[in-house]
Design a protein around this motif. Structure first.
Motif, PDB file in Angstrom:
ATOM      1  N   GLY A  75     -11.991   0.756  -6.281  1.00 20.96           N
ATOM      2  CA  GLY A  75     -11.881   1.680  -7.123  1.00 20.96           C
ATOM      3  C   GLY A  75     -13.071   2.440  -7.028  1.00 20.96           C
ATOM      4  N   SER A  76     -14.278   2.059  -6.777  1.00 25.42           N
ATOM      5  CA  SER A  76     -15.512   2.796  -6.514  1.00 25.42           C
ATOM      6  C   SER A  76     -16.479   2.028  -5.438  1.00 25.42           C
ATOM      7  N   LEU A  77     -17.202   2.727  -4.961  1.00 19.51           N
ATOM      8  CA  LEU A  77     -18.455   2.232  -4.065  1.00 19.51           C
ATOM      9  C   LEU A  77     -19.541   1.726  -4.860  1.00 19.51           C
ATOM     10  N   GLY A  78     -19.709   2.213  -6.125  1.00 19.13           N
ATOM     11  CA  GLY A  78     -20.722   1.780  -6.695  1.00 19.13           C
ATOM     12  C   GLY A  78     -21.089   0.429  -7.149  1.00 19.13           C
ATOM     13  N   ILE A  79     -22.286   0.441  -8.084  1.00 19.06           N
ATOM     14  CA  ILE A  79     -22.525  -1.225  -8.571  1.00 19.06           C
ATOM     15  C   ILE A  79     -21.624  -1.717  -9.547  1.00 19.06           C
ATOM     16  N   LYS A  80     -20.789  -0.850 -10.231  1.00 20.27           N
ATOM     17  CA  LYS A  80     -19.810  -1.453 -11.525  1.00 20.27           C
ATOM     18  C   LYS A  80     -18.574  -1.324 -10.662  1.00 20.27           C
ATOM     19  N   PRO A  81     -17.862  -2.567 -10.810  1.00 23.41           N
ATOM     20  CA  PRO A  81     -16.359  -2.560 -10.084  1.00 23.41           C
ATOM     21  C   PRO A  81     -15.593  -1.754 -10.990  1.00 23.41           C
ATOM     22  N   GLN A  82     -14.512  -1.381 -10.230  1.00 22.21           N
ATOM     23  CA  GLN A  82     -13.470  -0.552 -11.096  1.00 22.21           C
ATOM     24  C   GLN A  82     -12.134  -1.127 -10.319  1.00 22.21           C
ATOM     25  N   PRO A  83     -11.046  -0.795 -11.105  1.00 18.98           N
ATOM     26  CA  PRO A  83      -9.708  -1.548 -10.791  1.00 18.98           C
ATOM     27  C   PRO A  83      -9.432  -0.874  -9.359  1.00 18.98           C
ATOM     28  N   PRO A  84      -8.701  -1.455  -8.419  1.00 17.07           N
ATOM     29  CA  PRO A  84      -8.284  -1.230  -7.272  1.00 17.07           C
ATOM     30  C   PRO A  84      -7.302  -0.332  -7.398  1.00 17.07           C
ATOM     31  N   VAL A  85      -6.739   0.664  -6.184  1.00 19.60           N
ATOM     32  CA  VAL A  85      -5.846   1.550  -6.449  1.00 19.60           C
ATOM     33  C   VAL A  85      -4.357   0.801  -6.512  1.00 19.60           C
ATOM     34  N   ALA A  86      -3.543   1.426  -7.161  1.00 18.23           N
ATOM     35  CA  ALA A  86      -2.261   0.938  -7.171  1.00 18.23           C
ATOM     36  C   ALA A  86      -1.054   2.052  -7.016  1.00 18.23           C
ATOM     37  N   PHE A  87      -0.014   1.522  -6.318  1.00 20.31           N
ATOM     38  CA  PHE A  87       1.128   2.410  -6.033  1.00 20.31           C
ATOM     39  C   PHE A  87       2.347   2.168  -6.840  1.00 20.31           C
ATOM     40  N   PRO A  88       2.919   2.872  -7.435  1.00 15.55           N
ATOM     41  CA  PRO A  88       4.254   2.746  -8.379  1.00 15.55           C
ATOM     42  C   PRO A  88       5.343   1.745  -7.689  1.00 15.55           C
ATOM     43  N   TYR A  89       5.568   1.931  -6.281  1.00 17.63           N
ATOM     44  CA  TYR A  89       6.662   1.243  -5.623  1.00 17.63           C
ATOM     45  C   TYR A  89       6.192   0.209  -4.742  1.00 17.63           C
ATOM     46  N   VAL A  90       4.918  -0.108  -5.068  1.00 20.78           N
ATOM     47  CA  VAL A  90       4.171  -1.056  -3.881  1.00 20.78           C
ATOM     48  C   VAL A  90       3.649  -2.043  -4.888  1.00 20.78           C
ATOM     49  N   ASP A  91       4.061  -3.373  -4.628  1.00 22.07           N
ATOM     50  CA  ASP A  91       3.416  -4.474  -5.370  1.00 22.07           C
ATOM     51  C   ASP A  91       2.224  -5.048  -4.354  1.00 22.07           C
ATOM     52  N   CYS A  92       1.188  -4.338  -4.361  1.00 21.10           N
ATOM     53  CA  CYS A  92       0.051  -4.607  -3.374  1.00 21.10           C
ATOM     54  C   CYS A  92      -0.657  -5.266  -3.891  1.00 21.10           C
ATOM     55  N   ASP A  93      -1.236  -6.594  -3.429  1.00 22.19           N
ATOM     56  CA  ASP A  93      -2.503  -7.541  -3.909  1.00 22.19           C
ATOM     57  C   ASP A  93      -3.716  -7.002  -3.335  1.00 22.19           C
ATOM     58  N   ALA A  94      -4.532  -6.009  -3.972  1.00 28.08           N
ATOM     59  CA  ALA A  94      -5.560  -5.468  -3.016  1.00 28.08           C
ATOM     60  C   ALA A  94      -6.499  -6.469  -2.540  1.00 28.08           C
ATOM     61  N   SER A  95      -6.651  -7.736  -3.069  1.00 28.78           N
ATOM     62  CA  SER A  95      -7.719  -8.788  -2.755  1.00 28.78           C
ATOM     63  C   SER A  95      -7.220  -9.390  -1.253  1.00 28.78           C
ATOM     64  N   LEU A  96      -6.082  -9.181  -0.846  1.00 30.10           N
ATOM     65  CA  LEU A  96      -5.513  -9.498   0.171  1.00 30.10           C
ATOM     66  C   LEU A  96      -5.774  -8.705   1.348  1.00 30.10           C
ATOM     67  N   ASP A  97      -6.421  -9.006   2.264  1.00 29.78           N
ATOM     68  CA  ASP A  97      -6.584  -7.964   3.508  1.00 29.78           C
ATOM     69  C   ASP A  97      -5.183  -7.632   4.300  1.00 29.78           C
ATOM     70  N   TYR A  98      -4.242  -8.623   4.120  1.00 32.46           N
ATOM     71  CA  TYR A  98      -2.879  -8.555   4.770  1.00 32.46           C
ATOM     72  C   TYR A  98      -2.377  -7.194   3.900  1.00 32.46           C
ATOM     73  N   HIS A  99      -2.297  -7.317   2.780  1.00 30.02           N
ATOM     74  CA  HIS A  99      -1.819  -6.039   2.158  1.00 30.02           C
ATOM     75  C   HIS A  99      -2.636  -4.766   2.078  1.00 30.02           C
ATOM     76  N   SER A 100      -3.921  -5.017   1.839  1.00 32.15           N
ATOM     77  CA  SER A 100      -4.819  -3.645   1.543  1.00 32.15           C
ATOM     78  C   SER A 100      -4.803  -3.075   3.285  1.00 32.15           C
ATOM     79  N   SER A 101      -4.980  -3.708   4.178  1.00 36.50           N
ATOM     80  CA  SER A 101      -5.128  -3.131   5.480  1.00 36.50           C
ATOM     81  C   SER A 101      -3.748  -2.495   5.961  1.00 36.50           C
ATOM     82  N   ALA A 102      -2.547  -3.082   5.421  1.00 42.01           N
ATOM     83  CA  ALA A 102      -1.396  -2.271   5.716  1.00 42.01           C
ATOM     84  C   ALA A 102      -1.235  -1.263   5.091  1.00 42.01           C
TER      85      ALA A 102
END
Length: 456
Positions: free
Chosen positions: A180-207
């Motif tokens: 969500g942000s490059l800053g010091i405070k974390p923000q929620p990751p990007v979400a897509f309405p028709y993709v059940d993506c687990d952003a913590s998994l490189d397998y998903h985010s890299s895809a």
């Protein structure tokens, strides 16, 4: 990302999927783009691709022990004369295989010591191949260990140095992440309405990032294209705006049998895409310039008006999908310089691409009105809408990063600077970030920056 080598990409006629080379392998360090092969520039793995230009064995050892943490450590990898000579020789060898060298794509981690490696590589390319396009993609994991204070601060400083140095040596620089942000405070990751993506998994985010990158780079990878890498960069980076933001709609929300004007008219206020550059904002509007690519929507299906009836909208009156998309973009981004491309070929998502799609999608990635009664077949392809934008939202990213780093007491992090970064060089990089941010200011924001400069 950026730990595995890419295989060769030889056939440019039918736009082979770039993400097939990038996924599930991690994204390559750099690639030479022309009519010859794409090869990895720097691979830190024991058994690299046969087309690797160089394998940093020292970097491999540092990575395995978790020590490649600081920008200066990455720079030192390419300060060894023998390593640089080998890199240049092998690079020249692969460049000579290209019938027409457009330039280079550099994919580089920002959060760790590889930002220093990328800075040195782009500097070498800039010196050796002046006039060729250098398109650099700065990658950051969607999640990080925020509980580890040192790693979080190192990530912040590596990112600041990486953006400043990589953008200065590149024709175009684009930060990409589901973060969500490059800053010091974390923000929620990007979400897509028709993709059940687990952003913590490189397998998903890299895809997700690979599919977006595959689409964004299509204009200069097509044999039929009149543009080049350098042409794309020049259309987006005027007035000192070397940094661009990436957007993607994965999949582009279109229903089976739907014509493009129908799909576009369903979103009259904002384009249905998500920001893939961690700017700290989600819903933004306006841009200075943009390059937009829509793929997977048939060009023959652009007219839905019945004979003798007036068009349902101005978009339905357009004579082609290209015209409809261009008119739609002109309506939502008046005054912006826009280029657009419509490709019939979709983004292929066969295994090993993750099947994280909604059950509301058909095998071709189009929307259903309701979930199927029985389990549906795997999604084999999806339509994608993606864009690169020089936009005011980048001021938020650059200025926010600058302010976060400015607040740090760098004396507490002497270990970071002991790796080879001088304090003066660090401050110079911060000023470069500040200058970059000012290039994206609009009206009152410029006055605000002047007031802050006076207070400093």
């Amino acid at each position: 990302m950026g730990q595995r080598a890419a295989n060769r990409l030889r056939n440019w006629v039918h736009l082979p999927p770039l993400h097939g080379l990038l996924f599930p392998r991690r994204l390559p360090r750099a690639a030479a783009c022309g009519s010859g092969p794409i090869t990895s520039m720097c691979a830190c793995i024991p058994r690299a691709s046969t087309s690797s230009v160089s394998t940093c064995t020292m970097g491999m050892a540092w990575r395995d022990c978790g020590c490649l943490e600081a920008f200066g450590q990455g720079e030192s990898l390419l300060q060894d004369p023998g390593c640089v000579e080998e890199l240049e020789d092998r690079l020249h060898f692969y460049v000579e295989e290209c019938d027409y060298l457009q330039g280079f794509q550099v994919l580089c981690d920002l959060h760790n010591g590889f930002s220093g490696v990328g800075a040195k590589v782009t500097e070498l390319l800039c010196d050796e191949y002046s006039g060729k396009g250098i398109l650099t993609w700065g990658l950051t994991p969607a999640s990080s260990n925020t509980g580890d204070s040192q790693k979080n601060i190192y990530r912040l400083m590596n990112t600041a140095l990486g953006i400043a140095r990589l953008s200065s040596h590149s024709s175009l620089f684009c930060p990409m992440s589901l973060r969500g942000s490059l800053g010091i405070k974390p923000q929620p990751p990007v979400a897509f309405p028709y993709v059940d993506c687990d952003a913590s998994l490189d397998y998903h985010s890299s895809a997700v990032l690979a599919a977006a990158l595959d689409t964004l780079t299509a204009p200069y990878r097509l044999c039929s294209s009149q543009g080049s890498m350098m042409h794309l960069a020049e259309t987006l980076t005027f007035s000192g705006r070397k940094v661009v933001a990436a957007w993607a709609s994965l999949p582009f929300p279109a229903r089976t049998g739907c014509v493009l004007p129908d799909a576009l008219c369903a979103h009259p206020q904002a384009v249905p895409w998500q920001l893939l550059s961690p700017c700290g904002e989600r819903k933004v509007s306006g841009c200075f310039a943009q390059s937009v690519v829509l793929r997977g929507v048939g060009k023959e299906s652009h007219i839905s008006s019945c004979a003798g009836k007036p068009p349902a909208s101005p978009l339905h009156a357009c004579g082609s999908t290209e015209e409809a998309l261009h008119r739609y973009l002109h309506t939502l981004f008046p005054g912006a310089f826009s280029t657009s491309h419509v490709l019939e070929q979709p983004c292929h998502t066969q295994p090993p691409y993750p099947q994280f799609f909604s059950p509301l999608l058909t095998r071709e990635g189009f929307l259903l009105d309701k979930p199927p009664r029985y389990p549906s077949a795997a999604v084999e392809s999806v339509p994608v809408l993606a864009a690169l934008q020089a936009a005011p939202v980048l001021r938020t990213l650059l200025r926010g990063l600058y302010k976060d780093v400015q607040k740090l007491n760098t004396r507490r992090w002497a270990s970071f600077f002991s790796a080879g970064v001088e304090q003066d060089d660090f401050q110079e990089a911060l000023e470069e970030l500040r200058t970059l941010a000012q290039a994206y200011e609009m009206g009152f924001e410029a006055d605000e920056s002047e007031d802050e400069a006076d207070s400093d």
